[in-house]
Design an enzyme around this catalytic site. Structure first.
Site, mmCIF file in Angstrom:
data_model
loop_
_atom_site.group_PDB
_atom_site.id
_atom_site.type_symbol
_atom_site.label_atom_id
_atom_site.label_comp_id
_atom_site.label_asym_id
_atom_site.label_seq_id
_atom_site.Cartn_x
_atom_site.Cartn_y
_atom_site.Cartn_z
ATOM 1 N N GLU A 65 26.646 32.937 41.163
ATOM 2 C CA GLU A 65 28.096 33.084 41.301
ATOM 3 C C GLU A 65 28.676 32.132 42.337
ATOM 4 O O GLU A 65 29.788 32.319 42.818
ATOM 5 C CB GLU A 65 28.436 34.537 41.635
ATOM 6 N N LYS A 111 33.919 46.341 33.574
ATOM 7 C CA LYS A 111 33.409 45.171 32.862
ATOM 8 C C LYS A 111 33.439 45.487 31.372
ATOM 9 O O LYS A 111 32.739 46.397 30.923
ATOM 10 C CB LYS A 111 31.976 44.854 33.294
#
Length: 400
Positions: free
Chosen positions: A197, A326
């Site tokens: 990330e 999510k």
């Protein structure tokens, strides 16, 4: 206006880790929508199946054999009906035939197509008049399953509370840079790297990371006269062996892990604490929330996997005061919206989140605004992360 689906196309593209991802285009008479699904590294046990037998080609084959024809002629404005049909065609409770990632791409592409046909942004189509701007929270030091030889705790996060989204993103980036400078000074003869990330990763302890993030946040906070919220995502299930929480240099019992999570809030002033325990310990989460939930946001990710029934259980047990959202954990926009509705109706804050293996699709920016989430978790740098953050800047410009 004709909202019938004329055609649906699917293709393989690549995510930020170089792995295959599914991208779907839904075509209407006068508009179309395209969406792609991300992939997680640290995944919850109760998530839907990303691809059947972990093979994207099997999911694409199922799409062509069973889904494509069924979608043709369907009224795209009936989002719940379309998502329900995907469940029915798949025939399982976890999308193990079609794949949750392909279902996600179809569902989101459909919503985008309708939004484009109506000539309105997706956040307005999904959220109606009930929308608000979130503040970004991003990973600046990474470990766990997102990097090798990093910290045991998976993510160390910052959320600068700027006057605008643009300001907040910028200050988060400055903190990221400041941490890079600190680490470069600590490891003068060693290289430091970036994880999945784009957070800094190197061979440091969790305790070192806590102090580094506190110091970097304090530097930027003092210089720019802003408030910075610090946080951690333990992703504790990934280092729980069934009896102990196994860190680099120690192992903790359940009670010791609970005390450690509480100390992150009480002793270090961290606001955001995600997945501090394994994903079945609803009661342990409750203990942490009862002790520090008045000052910190205790968030369930693997605990809930965006699943309405698990969120209901967490509400009943008062396990958390926050829920990570999510879409590809549950597979459709309608299921996601239901989870958000259940959470918000019971006073839980929602945090819309990216995955570690991302595409450049920016749909989560629109969902965070549509759902009125106070935070969006989508990194600090990196093209696939900034795609979402830059879209937030554009949305804010529309709303000012």
């Amino acid at each position: 206006m004709n909202f019938e689906i004329k055609d649906t196309n699917i293709r393989k593209i690549f995510d930020s880790r170089g792995n295959f991802s599914a991208e779907v285009t839904v075509i209407l008479e006068n508009a179309s929508g395209t969406a792609s699904a991300p992939a997680g590294a640290s995944t919850g046990k109760t998530e839907v199946i990303a691809y059947p037998d972990n093979n994207i080609d099997n999911g694409i084959d199922f799409f062509y054999r069973h889904v494509k024809k069924a979608l043709k002629g369907f009224n795209s404005i009936n989002q719940e009906g379309l998502d329900r049909m995907l469940h029915e065609i798949d025939g399982t409770d976890n999308f193990s035939n079609l794949g949750g990632n392909i279902a996600t791409a179809i569902s989101i592409a459909n919503a985008k197509a309708v939004s484009n046909a109506l000539g309105i942004p997706m956040y307005r189509y999904v959220g109606g008049i009930n929308y608000s701007m979130p503040r970004p929270i991003g990973n600046v030091i990474g470990g766990g399953k997102h990097s090798k030889n990093g910290t045991t705790i998976q993510e160390f996060l910052v959320s600068a509370q700027g006057k605008t989204v643009l300001d907040s993103i910028y200050y988060n980036i400055l903190i990221h840079r400041r941490i890079g400078e600190i680490l470069s000074g600590m490891f003068k003869n060693q290289s430091i790297g970036l994880g999945d990330e784009k957070a800094w990763t190197c061979d440091i302890s969790d305790e070192d990371a806590i102090e580094i993030i506190k110091n970097a946040s304090k530097d930027i906070s003092s210089e720019y006269k802003i408030k910075v919220l610090n946080g951690v995502d333990f992703a504790a299930d990934s280092f729980y062996d069934g009896n102990y929480y196994i860190y680099k240099n120690r192992k903790l019992t359940r009670d010791q892990q609970i005390d450690y999570a509480i100390s992150i809030s009480r002793d270090h002033g961290f606001y955001y604490i995600e997945d501090p325990l394994n994903d079945q310990d609803f009661d342990g989460f409750s203990e942490i929330t009862s002790k520090v939930g008045d000052k910190s946001l205790i968030v369930g990710d693997d605990l809930y996997t965006t699943n309405p029934e698990r969120i209901k259980k967490g509400i009943e047990k008062r396990s958390t005061n926050g829920v990570l959202i999510k879409v590809n954990q549950i597979g459709t926009l309608s299921d996601t919206a239901r989870s958000v509705r259940i959470a918000t109706e019971h006073g839980l804050k929602t945090v819309v989140s990216h995955r570690s293996g991302e595409t450049t699709d920016d749909f989560i920016a629109h969902l965070a605004v549509a759902f009125g989430s106070p935070l969006i978790k989508t990194g600090t740098i990196g093209g696939e992360r900034l795609a979402k953050l830059n879209e937030l800047i554009r949305i804010e410009e529309e709303l000012i």
